[in-house]
Design a protein around this motif. Sequence first.
Motif, PDB file in Angstrom:
ATOM      1  N   UNK A  24       0.823  -1.209   0.000  1.00  0.00           N
ATOM      2  CA  UNK A  24       0.000   0.000   0.000  1.00  0.00           C
ATOM      3  C   UNK A  24       0.857   1.259   0.000  1.00  0.00           C
ATOM      4  N   UNK A  25       1.880   1.290   0.847  1.00  0.00           N
ATOM      5  CA  UNK A  25       2.766   2.452   0.926  1.00  0.00           C
ATOM      6  C   UNK A  25       3.532   2.642  -0.381  1.00  0.00           C
ATOM      7  N   UNK A  26       4.067   1.561  -0.907  1.00  0.00           N
ATOM      8  CA  UNK A  26       4.828   1.591  -2.158  1.00  0.00           C
ATOM      9  C   UNK A  26       3.946   2.132  -3.288  1.00  0.00           C
ATOM     10  N   UNK A  27       2.715   1.635  -3.366  1.00  0.00           N
ATOM     11  CA  UNK A  27       1.799   2.047  -4.436  1.00  0.00           C
ATOM     12  C   UNK A  27       1.448   3.525  -4.337  1.00  0.00           C
ATOM     13  N   UNK A  28       1.161   3.982  -3.135  1.00  0.00           N
ATOM     14  CA  UNK A  28       0.710   5.367  -2.964  1.00  0.00           C
ATOM     15  C   UNK A  28       1.818   6.367  -3.272  1.00  0.00           C
ATOM     16  N   UNK A  29       3.047   6.096  -2.817  1.00  0.00           N
ATOM     17  CA  UNK A  29       4.120   7.056  -3.044  1.00  0.00           C
ATOM     18  C   UNK A  29       4.551   7.040  -4.511  1.00  0.00           C
ATOM     19  N   UNK A  30       4.479   5.880  -5.172  1.00  0.00           N
ATOM     20  CA  UNK A  30       4.815   5.812  -6.599  1.00  0.00           C
ATOM     21  C   UNK A  30       3.783   6.587  -7.424  1.00  0.00           C
ATOM     22  N   UNK A  31       2.511   6.385  -7.128  1.00  0.00           N
ATOM     23  CA  UNK A  31       1.460   7.104  -7.834  1.00  0.00           C
ATOM     24  C   UNK A  31       1.606   8.611  -7.645  1.00  0.00           C
ATOM     25  N   UNK A  32       1.943   9.025  -6.438  1.00  0.00           N
ATOM     26  CA  UNK A  32       2.053  10.461  -6.147  1.00  0.00           C
ATOM     27  C   UNK A  32       3.199  11.103  -6.910  1.00  0.00           C
ATOM     28  N   UNK A  33       4.341  10.456  -6.946  1.00  0.00           N
ATOM     29  CA  UNK A  33       5.513  11.077  -7.566  1.00  0.00           C
ATOM     30  C   UNK A  33       5.399  11.080  -9.094  1.00  0.00           C
ATOM     31  N   UNK A  34       4.611  10.146  -9.656  1.00  0.00           N
ATOM     32  CA  UNK A  34       4.412  10.125 -11.106  1.00  0.00           C
ATOM     33  C   UNK A  34       3.317  11.084 -11.546  1.00  0.00           C
ATOM     34  N   UNK A  35       2.517  11.546 -10.601  1.00  0.00           N
ATOM     35  CA  UNK A  35       1.407  12.432 -10.935  1.00  0.00           C
ATOM     36  C   UNK A  35       1.920  13.824 -11.293  1.00  0.00           C
ATOM     37  N   UNK A  36       1.249  14.468 -12.227  1.00  0.00           N
ATOM     38  CA  UNK A  36       1.670  15.805 -12.646  1.00  0.00           C
ATOM     39  C   UNK A  36       1.604  16.814 -11.508  1.00  0.00           C
ATOM     40  N   UNK A  37       0.732  16.576 -10.539  1.00  0.00           N
ATOM     41  CA  UNK A  37       0.594  17.516  -9.429  1.00  0.00           C
ATOM     42  C   UNK A  37       1.831  17.573  -8.546  1.00  0.00           C
ATOM     43  N   UNK A  38       2.702  16.562  -8.635  1.00  0.00           N
ATOM     44  CA  UNK A  38       3.930  16.571  -7.829  1.00  0.00           C
ATOM     45  C   UNK A  38       4.963  17.533  -8.395  1.00  0.00           C
ATOM     46  N   UNK A  39       4.794  17.907  -9.685  1.00  0.00           N
ATOM     47  CA  UNK A  39       5.750  18.784 -10.375  1.00  0.00           C
ATOM     48  C   UNK A  39       7.170  18.215 -10.320  1.00  0.00           C
ATOM     49  N   UNK A  40       7.264  16.900 -10.296  1.00  0.00           N
ATOM     50  CA  UNK A  40       8.577  16.245 -10.266  1.00  0.00           C
ATOM     51  C   UNK A  40       9.265  16.402 -11.623  1.00  0.00           C
ATOM     52  N   UNK A  41      10.556  16.614 -11.580  1.00  0.00           N
ATOM     53  CA  UNK A  41      11.330  16.695 -12.816  1.00  0.00           C
ATOM     54  C   UNK A  41      11.370  15.324 -13.490  1.00  0.00           C
ATOM     55  N   UNK A  42      11.536  15.287 -14.800  1.00  0.00           N
ATOM     56  CA  UNK A  42      11.611  13.993 -15.499  1.00  0.00           C
ATOM     57  C   UNK A  42      12.686  13.073 -14.938  1.00  0.00           C
ATOM     58  N   UNK A  43      13.800  13.662 -14.485  1.00  0.00           N
ATOM     59  CA  UNK A  43      14.873  12.830 -13.942  1.00  0.00           C
ATOM     60  C   UNK A  43      14.442  12.137 -12.648  1.00  0.00           C
ATOM     61  N   UNK A  44      13.648  12.833 -11.825  1.00  0.00           N
ATOM     62  CA  UNK A  44      13.161  12.230 -10.577  1.00  0.00           C
ATOM     63  C   UNK A  44      12.165  11.120 -10.884  1.00  0.00           C
ATOM     64  N   UNK A  45      11.268  11.375 -11.834  1.00  0.00           N
ATOM     65  CA  UNK A  45      10.300  10.330 -12.205  1.00  0.00           C
ATOM     66  C   UNK A  45      11.021   9.098 -12.764  1.00  0.00           C
ATOM     67  N   UNK A  46      12.003   9.345 -13.607  1.00  0.00           N
ATOM     68  CA  UNK A  46      12.751   8.234 -14.189  1.00  0.00           C
ATOM     69  C   UNK A  46      13.498   7.450 -13.114  1.00  0.00           C
ATOM     70  N   UNK A  47      14.140   8.160 -12.192  1.00  0.00           N
ATOM     71  CA  UNK A  47      14.869   7.488 -11.115  1.00  0.00           C
ATOM     72  C   UNK A  47      13.920   6.708 -10.214  1.00  0.00           C
TER      73      UNK A  47
END
Length: 429
Positions: free
Chosen positions: A180-203
């Motif tokens: 559950x924890x793994x799924x939620x944090x992965x979904x959050x960081x891949x979501x556009x609302x996180x404004x994560x850089x492409x390098x962070x999403x890729x990593x």
Amino acid sequence: MSRADIAAWVSKAQDFDEDDYEETQVTPTTNNATDEENWDAFVKLATKKILSSKTKERINFLNDKVIVIANRGDQSQSQIHDILGIISNTYARYVDGPSREAVIAALEALIRRDESKTEEPKYGIAEYLLGWLRAEIPRAVLGSASDQFVLLTWCAKLYDILLDCNAALPDTPHWPILISLFSKILDSILDDSSHAKPTIRSASLVHSRRAVRNHPNAIPNALTASLKLAETSSPPTRFAPFMGLVIDVGIRIKPSKSISINIQDALRDSKAILNFYVNHILGSKSLLPRQTKSAFDDFFRNIVGEDDFSSTLLPGIEQALGRGTPAAAEASSSLFSVYPHQIPGDTLTRLIAPILGSLKSTNTETRSAASSLLLRVAERLANESDVKPAISEILTLLKGGKTTGPDHRIALYKILASIKPSNAVSLDI
């Protein structure tokens, strides 16, 4: 590093400013303070050093002190929890790779030592971290992408270490919590609302895939757990990116003697994945984020066959489109774009009624999604004549004055203009 060494190092380090710390080599000396007093001083100084704005100082401290203490293995339970508290409460400082790697090395040493105990009582380090992550991740998903990335790397490492130490982990209460924890944090960081850089999403994907790939025998258990958790979660689609990642890894796992099952065959036999997609992706009432819509692309490209498409997916698409939501049309269009097999010739005939119903909508997104779907299906039909029933329906609406307004007529004319010219349909148009 003995406790006397810690006491000597603390005493010596406290006599210097932070600027002097990096230049000074601390040597052990005697100290009359009790172990408890020495440890309290170490905890205070450790917090100060880890919170330091000087990256080199923080990395040196983590590598030279914290990891050494974690590897030593003679701490009491309260001292172990002190170390975990220092590491977890300062995780926002781990913005650089070396700091993150040093902290993970310390956590790994503590967890492996605790999990390997057979006689003496365990300190419950894994339980501590799972409990802390359970409380922290809901706060982190509202914060910065860098904080989320740190926690994702911890979840991935916990997944890897705990399965390394205990192959029966999927049978324990820790398993659904970790998934559950793994799924939620992965979904959050891949979501556009996180404004994560492409390098962070890729990593993030690299860390997650590596952890799953290291334990191929646990892939079916991970899918089963995420599917079960999704049914009682709101929204259930937050588990889709993790499911898709696990499926992607499973597809690419090569058979070997160390793998007890054929993962690809297990995926083909899993009707639960198709049911999840039909119920929660196609059946979504609201538009889905990018990482959710694309989560099962490789599953459709490599696993789903014509029988599954005709018996499960096509009826699911037909039913979902009947609700008139833009999410259904958008998800269906995405599916048709990746599904590699020939679609049945009557596909458009079966879908034309709900598609035309969606084209009447006053919602721009609904009309646009329905138009895209109709054209996508038309492109995939093998026989040009299979498009004629849809053309006939559209022309009937236009010639008979049965449109609901200018937006509806514009949408229908745009579809006719976009149909590929052919001898079978051009004369009718």
